[in-house]
Design an enzyme around this catalytic site. Structure first.
Site, PDB file in Angstrom:
ATOM      1  N   CYS A 123       0.597  -1.519  -0.179  1.00  0.00           N
ATOM      2  CA  CYS A 123      -0.338   0.406   0.173  1.00  0.00           C
ATOM      3  C   CYS A 123       0.624   1.340  -0.284  1.00  0.00           C
ATOM      4  O   CYS A 123       1.767   1.074   0.381  1.00  0.00           O
ATOM      5  CB  CYS A 123      -1.115   0.105   1.243  1.00  0.00           C
ATOM      6  SG  CYS A 123      -2.432   1.303   1.350  1.00  0.00           S
ATOM      7  N   CYS A 137      -3.159   3.910   7.185  1.00  0.00           N
ATOM      8  CA  CYS A 137      -3.857   4.192   8.125  1.00  0.00           C
ATOM      9  C   CYS A 137      -3.786   3.638   9.153  1.00  0.00           C
ATOM     10  O   CYS A 137      -3.731   2.496   9.840  1.00  0.00           O
ATOM     11  CB  CYS A 137      -5.527   3.633   7.561  1.00  0.00           C
ATOM     12  SG  CYS A 137      -5.760   4.327   4.998  1.00  0.00           S
ATOM     13  N   CYS A 190     -28.037 -13.901  21.436  1.00  0.00           N
ATOM     14  CA  CYS A 190     -28.408 -14.192  20.078  1.00  0.00           C
ATOM     15  C   CYS A 190     -29.966 -15.148  19.322  1.00  0.00           C
ATOM     16  O   CYS A 190     -31.068 -14.846  19.114  1.00  0.00           O
ATOM     17  CB  CYS A 190     -27.436 -14.740  19.094  1.00  0.00           C
ATOM     18  SG  CYS A 190     -26.245 -13.813  18.869  1.00  0.00           S
ATOM     19  N   CYS A 214     -31.216 -10.676  11.977  1.00  0.00           N
ATOM     20  CA  CYS A 214     -30.218 -10.252  11.742  1.00  0.00           C
ATOM     21  C   CYS A 214     -29.268 -11.366  12.232  1.00  0.00           C
ATOM     22  O   CYS A 214     -28.388 -11.163  11.335  1.00  0.00           O
ATOM     23  CB  CYS A 214     -29.533 -10.111  13.698  1.00  0.00           C
ATOM     24  SG  CYS A 214     -27.943  -9.511  14.296  1.00  0.00           S
ATOM     25  N   CYS A 258     -21.066 -17.521   7.403  1.00  0.00           N
ATOM     26  CA  CYS A 258     -20.486 -17.245   6.833  1.00  0.00           C
ATOM     27  C   CYS A 258     -20.221 -18.203   4.695  1.00  0.00           C
ATOM     28  O   CYS A 258     -21.104 -18.895   4.861  1.00  0.00           O
ATOM     29  CB  CYS A 258     -18.759 -17.521   6.948  1.00  0.00           C
ATOM     30  SG  CYS A 258     -18.692 -16.802   8.513  1.00  0.00           S
ATOM     31  N   GLY A 280      -4.163  -4.182   1.063  1.00  0.00           N
ATOM     32  CA  GLY A 280      -3.157  -3.091   0.037  1.00  0.00           C
ATOM     33  C   GLY A 280      -4.233  -2.263  -0.841  1.00  0.00           C
ATOM     34  O   GLY A 280      -5.126  -1.767  -1.078  1.00  0.00           O
ATOM     35  N   ASP A 313     -12.022 -12.093   4.216  1.00  0.00           N
ATOM     36  CA  ASP A 313     -10.955 -11.178   4.090  1.00  0.00           C
ATOM     37  C   ASP A 313     -10.731 -11.256   5.038  1.00  0.00           C
ATOM     38  O   ASP A 313      -9.335 -10.683   5.304  1.00  0.00           O
ATOM     39  CB  ASP A 313     -11.917 -10.190   3.085  1.00  0.00           C
ATOM     40  CG  ASP A 313     -10.853  -8.934   2.694  1.00  0.00           C
ATOM     41  OD1 ASP A 313      -9.380  -9.454   2.253  1.00  0.00           O
ATOM     42  OD2 ASP A 313     -10.973  -7.703   2.994  1.00  0.00           O
TER      43      ASP A 313
END
Length: 359
Positions: A15, A19, A312, A321, A256, A64, A272
């Site tokens: 990169c 940040c 939950c 949710c 997922c 990146g 990711d």
């Protein structure tokens, strides 16, 4: 229609910015090799060849900073894709910090119909505090000029803003920034703490999630009633959930799914947030993508995400949710408070109306 989407990291974690909260710098630091070399033509060819069995293919590029691969890399990629995938619908997405955007890039993005996600952390003071170059220089004006260039070339784009603990304290100021600058598409991304930690100095807390979105939603809803619909990622997806439809954001489905994260060396990861050595499911240069998606590591990753806490499951909003994203959950709830539940208690009746309005 059989479809596939890839999130490709052509320059790995390299990169041109530093940040303060960079999640991928944290993720890659947990690997034996933090940054791989630029993706070579052989890896590109394997990605394209393995996409022939699909009708609809999305290539999303991220880092990146993916533009460090250079404009020629993308011209070659698109040219090769058009030669190999002659019967497929192809979509291109690129997420960038905007520093390298110039007229040549904009012309290419427009010609090839790229959707650009450009990182801009709201108003100048906030953006410049968090997002500096490797030399420590402020970047707000450079990024805003890039945004203007995209507009001038009629390139489709949305704004990506990281919702840190500090930005979350100023919902009115942020919303007025959106209105003043005619920003119609924005994704507010919760700032995550480092891997293995529940909270750090920049991460979004459940309490701040609720206090921010309660005020931000009120301001947004008033604009909707005026006929000015601003696309906010969370709100767009909640409308879909209240319509009993599938969301675009994978984490909001409550489990997922395999996201086909491809590092520059060809390693494939399910998500990711988990692009670390323990979650390498294969390499696109060596293994078929279908085998990678269904390997034991991939199945274990997906099945683990379906384990929800009793808190939950007993929640009245669980059907909406579904426990949300397992990695982002630290920004939504802790042992004593769920900001997501509190927000839905407040906004649920309005989203019911919106779901009917836009059905």
């Amino acid at each position: 229609m059989k479809s596939i989407s890839y999130l490709i990291k052509p320059v790995s974690s390299a990169c041109n910015m530093q940040c303060r909260y960079c999640f991928y710098k944290d993720v890659s630091s947990h690997r034996q090799t933090a940054c791989f070399e630029v993706m070579n033509e052989g890896t590109v060819r394997h990605i394209l060849e393995q996409s022939k069995n699909y009708d609809d293919v999305t290539f999303a590029f991220q880092g990146g900073e993916p533009m460090l691969a250079g404009l020629d890399f993308y011209k070659r990629f698109v040219r090769e894709a058009e030669l190999v995938l002659t019967k497929q619908n192809i979509h291109y997405v690129l997420q960038t910090n905007g520093i390298l955007i110039d007229e040549a890039w904009c012309a290419f993005f427009k010609e090839k119909d790229f959707l650009i996600g450009i990182s801009l952390d709201g108003y100048k003071d906030n953006h410049d505090y968090f997002r500096k170059t490797n030399e420590g220089k402020n970047t707000f004006h450079t990024v805003f000029q890039a945004l203007t260039k995209l507009r001038n070339h009629n390139v489709s784009f949305n704004i990506l803003m990281v919702l840190t603990s500090s930005l979350a304290k100023h919902p009115q100021k942020l919303f007025q920034f959106l209105i003043r600058n005619r920003i119609q598409y924005v994704q507010l991304i919760p700032c995550l703490p480092e891997i293995g930690v529940n909270k750090d100095m920049y991460s979004l807390t459940p309490e701040l999630f609720y206090s921010f979105y309660k005020i931000f939603f009120d301001l947004w809803y008033k604009e909707v009633l005026k006929g000015n619909y601003i696309s906010v990622g969370l709100f767009d997806n909640l409308i879909l959930l209240f319509q009993n439809k599938t969301t675009q954001q994978c984490g909001m489905r409550g489990y997922c799914s395999f996201q086909n994260i491809i590092e520059s060396n060809g390693n494939v990861y399910p998500c990711d947030f988990y692009a670390v050595d323990d979650y390498v499911c294969g390499n696109i240069n060596e293994t078929n993508i279908n085998e990678i998606q269904t390997c034991s590591k991939a199945n274990q990753f997906i099945n683990t995400s379906k384990n929800k806490s009793d808190l939950c499951i007993r929640c009245p909003f669980y059907s909406i949710c579904k426990g949300n994203c397992k990695r982002m959950s630290v920004c939504y709830r802790n042992d004593t408070f769920c900001g997501y539940k509190k927000f839905l208690e407040y906004s649920g009746p309005y989203f019911n109306r919106l779901a009917q309005m836009f059905s």
